[in-house]
Design a protein around this motif. Structure first.
Motif, PDB file in Angstrom:
ATOM      1  N   THR A   8       6.332  29.895 -18.360  1.00  0.00           N
ATOM      2  CA  THR A   8       6.074  29.897 -16.913  1.00  0.00           C
ATOM      3  C   THR A   8       6.752  28.703 -16.254  1.00  0.00           C
ATOM      4  N   LYS A   9       6.610  27.543 -16.902  1.00  0.00           N
ATOM      5  CA  LYS A   9       7.237  26.334 -16.377  1.00  0.00           C
ATOM      6  C   LYS A   9       8.756  26.498 -16.346  1.00  0.00           C
ATOM      7  N   MET A  11      10.470  29.234 -16.115  1.00  0.00           N
ATOM      8  CA  MET A  11      10.817  30.181 -15.066  1.00  0.00           C
ATOM      9  C   MET A  11      10.846  29.483 -13.698  1.00  0.00           C
ATOM     10  N   ASN A  12       9.835  28.643 -13.452  1.00  0.00           N
ATOM     11  CA  ASN A  12       9.782  27.925 -12.179  1.00  0.00           C
ATOM     12  C   ASN A  12      10.947  26.951 -12.043  1.00  0.00           C
ATOM     13  N   LYS A  13      11.239  26.226 -13.109  1.00  0.00           N
ATOM     14  CA  LYS A  13      12.358  25.273 -13.083  1.00  0.00           C
ATOM     15  C   LYS A  13      13.677  25.999 -12.865  1.00  0.00           C
ATOM     16  N   ARG A  15      14.108  28.831 -11.262  1.00  0.00           N
ATOM     17  CA  ARG A  15      14.177  29.240  -9.852  1.00  0.00           C
ATOM     18  C   ARG A  15      14.594  28.083  -8.951  1.00  0.00           C
ATOM     19  N   GLU A  16      14.015  26.911  -9.203  1.00  0.00           N
ATOM     20  CA  GLU A  16      14.346  25.728  -8.404  1.00  0.00           C
ATOM     21  C   GLU A  16      15.827  25.382  -8.540  1.00  0.00           C
TER      22      GLU A  16
END
Length: 84
Positions: A8-9, A11-13, A15-16
């Motif tokens: 999850t982390k 995936m977020n990184k 996207r950023e």
């Protein structure tokens, strides 16, 4: 959706970073377009300097391949010199 916390982390990184790269690429393309559309030699030279910095940064951060950045700088330099 990822089930693991680290995924999850990641995936977020991802996207950023994707958003950052898109913004940088957009800024670079705009700078290149401004150099190409410059009317006189003086503005073209000033805009070329800005574009050159952005191209070098893009190559350093691997947004563009180093040879691609060099090729674009060379083409822009030829165009600017033809105006002058």
């Amino acid at each position: 959706m990822p089930n693991v916390k680290s995924a999850t982390k990641r995936m977020n990184k991802s996207r950023e970073q994707n958003a950052r790269n898109r913004a940088k690429r957009s800024r670079l393309r705009t700078a290149l377009k401004r150099v190409r559309e410059a009317g006189d030699a003086e503005t073209a030279q000033a805009r070329f300097r800005d574009a050159q910095v952005l191209l070098d940064r893009a190559a350093t951060s691997r947004l563009l391949h180093a040879n691609t950045a060099a090729r674009l700088k060379s083409a822009l330099a030829r165009r600017v010199n033809s105006l002058g």
